[in-house]
Write a protein that holds these residues in place. Structure first.
Motif, PDB file in Angstrom:
ATOM      1  N   GLU A   1       0.837  -1.200   0.000  1.00  0.00           N
ATOM      2  CA  GLU A   1       0.000   0.000   0.000  1.00  0.00           C
ATOM      3  C   GLU A   1       0.873   1.252   0.000  1.00  0.00           C
ATOM      4  OE1 GLU A   1      -3.989  -0.990   2.388  1.00  0.00           O
ATOM      5  OE2 GLU A   1      -2.239  -1.101   3.671  1.00  0.00           O
ATOM      6  N   ARG A   2       0.503   2.191  -0.862  1.00  0.00           N
ATOM      7  CA  ARG A   2       1.178   3.486  -0.803  1.00  0.00           C
ATOM      8  C   ARG A   2       0.112   4.546  -0.552  1.00  0.00           C
ATOM      9  NH1 ARG A   2       0.323   1.958  -5.994  1.00  0.00           N
ATOM     10  NH2 ARG A   2       0.095   3.633  -7.531  1.00  0.00           N
ATOM     11  N   PRO A   3       0.480   5.661   0.068  1.00  0.00           N
ATOM     12  CA  PRO A   3      -0.560   6.623   0.446  1.00  0.00           C
ATOM     13  C   PRO A   3      -1.235   7.262  -0.756  1.00  0.00           C
ATOM     14  CG  PRO A   3       1.631   7.438   1.047  1.00  0.00           C
ATOM     15  CD  PRO A   3       1.826   6.071   0.501  1.00  0.00           C
ATOM     16  N   LEU A   4      -2.490   7.667  -0.574  1.00  0.00           N
ATOM     17  CA  LEU A   4      -3.164   8.463  -1.601  1.00  0.00           C
ATOM     18  C   LEU A   4      -2.476   9.823  -1.671  1.00  0.00           C
ATOM     19  CD1 LEU A   4      -5.557   8.839  -3.593  1.00  0.00           C
ATOM     20  CD2 LEU A   4      -6.890   9.696  -1.665  1.00  0.00           C
ATOM     21  N   GLY A   5      -2.000  10.288  -0.527  1.00  0.00           N
ATOM     22  CA  GLY A   5      -1.271  11.548  -0.533  1.00  0.00           C
ATOM     23  C   GLY A   5      -0.570  11.808   0.786  1.00  0.00           C
ATOM     24  N   ASP A   6       0.342  12.769   0.739  1.00  0.00           N
ATOM     25  CA  ASP A   6       1.004  13.230   1.966  1.00  0.00           C
ATOM     26  C   ASP A   6       0.179  14.387   2.532  1.00  0.00           C
ATOM     27  OD1 ASP A   6       2.984  11.430   1.458  1.00  0.00           O
ATOM     28  OD2 ASP A   6       4.371  12.893   0.576  1.00  0.00           O
ATOM     29  N   VAL A   7      -0.004  14.369   3.828  1.00  0.00           N
ATOM     30  CA  VAL A   7      -0.870  15.370   4.471  1.00  0.00           C
ATOM     31  C   VAL A   7      -0.198  16.745   4.488  1.00  0.00           C
ATOM     32  CG1 VAL A   7      -2.040  16.009   6.619  1.00  0.00           C
ATOM     33  CG2 VAL A   7      -1.907  13.595   5.937  1.00  0.00           C
ATOM     34  N   GLU A   8      -0.921  17.729   3.971  1.00  0.00           N
ATOM     35  CA  GLU A   8      -0.438  19.117   4.042  1.00  0.00           C
ATOM     36  C   GLU A   8      -1.238  19.914   5.063  1.00  0.00           C
ATOM     37  OE1 GLU A   8      -0.147  20.776   0.074  1.00  0.00           O
ATOM     38  OE2 GLU A   8       1.681  19.601  -0.258  1.00  0.00           O
ATOM     39  N   GLN A   9      -2.501  19.460   5.269  1.00  0.00           N
ATOM     40  CA  GLN A   9      -3.343  20.083   6.300  1.00  0.00           C
ATOM     41  C   GLN A   9      -4.293  19.008   6.800  1.00  0.00           C
ATOM     42  OE1 GLN A   9      -6.064  23.100   4.786  1.00  0.00           O
ATOM     43  NE2 GLN A   9      -7.328  22.832   6.598  1.00  0.00           N
ATOM     44  N   GLY A  10      -4.480  18.900   8.118  1.00  0.00           N
ATOM     45  CA  GLY A  10      -5.371  17.890   8.669  1.00  0.00           C
ATOM     46  C   GLY A  10      -4.597  16.735   9.293  1.00  0.00           C
ATOM     47  N   TYR A  11      -5.258  15.583   9.421  1.00  0.00           N
ATOM     48  CA  TYR A  11      -4.666  14.460  10.157  1.00  0.00           C
ATOM     49  C   TYR A  11      -4.298  13.264   9.294  1.00  0.00           C
ATOM     50  CZ  TYR A  11      -6.629  17.116  14.030  1.00  0.00           C
ATOM     51  OH  TYR A  11      -6.935  18.110  14.906  1.00  0.00           O
ATOM     52  N   GLY A  12      -5.241  12.836   8.416  1.00  0.00           N
ATOM     53  CA  GLY A  12      -4.947  11.671   7.567  1.00  0.00           C
ATOM     54  C   GLY A  12      -5.137  10.365   8.300  1.00  0.00           C
ATOM     55  N   ASN A  13      -4.383   9.348   7.901  1.00  0.00           N
ATOM     56  CA  ASN A  13      -4.594   7.991   8.414  1.00  0.00           C
ATOM     57  C   ASN A  13      -4.523   7.890   9.925  1.00  0.00           C
ATOM     58  OD1 ASN A  13      -5.001   6.822   5.926  1.00  0.00           O
ATOM     59  ND2 ASN A  13      -2.845   6.217   5.658  1.00  0.00           N
ATOM     60  N   ASN A  14      -3.522   8.540  10.503  1.00  0.00           N
ATOM     61  CA  ASN A  14      -3.313   8.335  11.941  1.00  0.00           C
ATOM     62  C   ASN A  14      -2.757   9.560  12.675  1.00  0.00           C
ATOM     63  OD1 ASN A  14      -0.451   8.249  11.358  1.00  0.00           O
ATOM     64  ND2 ASN A  14      -0.840   6.205  10.517  1.00  0.00           N
TER      65      ASN A  14
END
Ligand code: GLN
Length: 236
Positions: free
Chosen positions: A164-177
């Motif tokens: 699995e690779r991420p849909l994206g890198d978080v620039e604002q907010g929390y994301g997966n964890n």
């Protein structure tokens, strides 16, 4: 005469898993499908109904509350083999939040109950104590440079695994964890995300990626350069 193209969507548990209008993702696929000259048909596949991998080109699995997830979790086990077959044969799947969690190994709900996933993807989802990740989120996909916007509201914290690779890198907010800067997961033609919004209405380009992939899989001998030209730059 131009050839007629049809794509079939399975709306997995569409009657139970549909947080924040995740159904809108299907409307967006139909909207751009029409612009591309494709018939896009959808059908809810819910409890006690068969999911046959060969019948579908795209599956959409929305988010849901813990209660609905616990019901869906049991039924979803009966669809595991066909879902796996679908993914292995490059079927396109969009899974949001609760749907994302149930494709993985397990989800620990707000009360601490372990809700089994079907484990066709390697991620798992742990519990946060008395906290939820709520708010607007912005991420950037490393491979395409595309920036995606959405809204997240989840208790679970997800850790991705093999392949699995991420849909994206978080620039604002929390994301997966909230810790490893990753949001969502891509595995073969499966897109997983915590984004509501719905995601495809706010990030039309992902709808286009999904439609083109599904067309190429269903009609491997045809040329879709015309469909690839379709403009998805409008915003809502
Ligand atoms: N019930 C899950 C959680 O809180 C999923 C929520 C959702 O789908 N929005 O993490």
């Amino acid at each position: 005469m131009t050839k007629e193209y049809t794509l079939h969507i399975a709306h997995l548990y569409g009657d139970l898993m549909n947080t924040y209008g995740d159904l809108g993702n299907i409307l967006v696929l139909k909207y751009y499908g029409k612009k591309m000259g494709i018939n896009v048909e959808s059908q809810v596949v819910s409890l006690d109904e068969d999911f046959k991998s060969d019948d579908y080109d795209i599956a959409v699995f929305g988010g849901g509350q813990d209660f609905e997830q616990s019901i869906v979790s049991k039924d979803f086990q009966t669809k595991k083999d066909e879902i796996k077959k679908f993914i292995d044969s490059d079927g396109c799947l969009l899974a949001i939040c609760g749907g994302y969690q149930l494709l993985g190994k397990y989800y620990i709900d707000a009360e601490g109950n372990k809700i089994p996933g079907i484990g066709v993807l390697d991620h798992y989802t742990e519990q946060q104590h008395d906290n939820r990740f709520i708010g607007d989120i912005k991420i950037k996909n490393k491979e395409t440079g595309e920036v995606y916007h959405g809204f997240e509201n989840h208790q679970g914290v997800t850790y991705t695994g093999n392949g699995e690779r991420p849909l994206g890198d978080v620039e604002q907010g929390y994301g997966n964890n909230g810790a490893d800067n990753a949001e969502g997961a891509i595995f073969k033609n499966v897109y997983c995300t915590y984004f509501h919004g719905p995601i495809l209405a706010r990030n039309n380009i992902i709808a286009k990626h999904i439609l083109i992939k599904a067309l190429k899989r269903r009609y491997p001998n045809d040329d879709f350069s015309e469909q690839e030209q379709i403009d998805v730059s409008e915003s809502y």
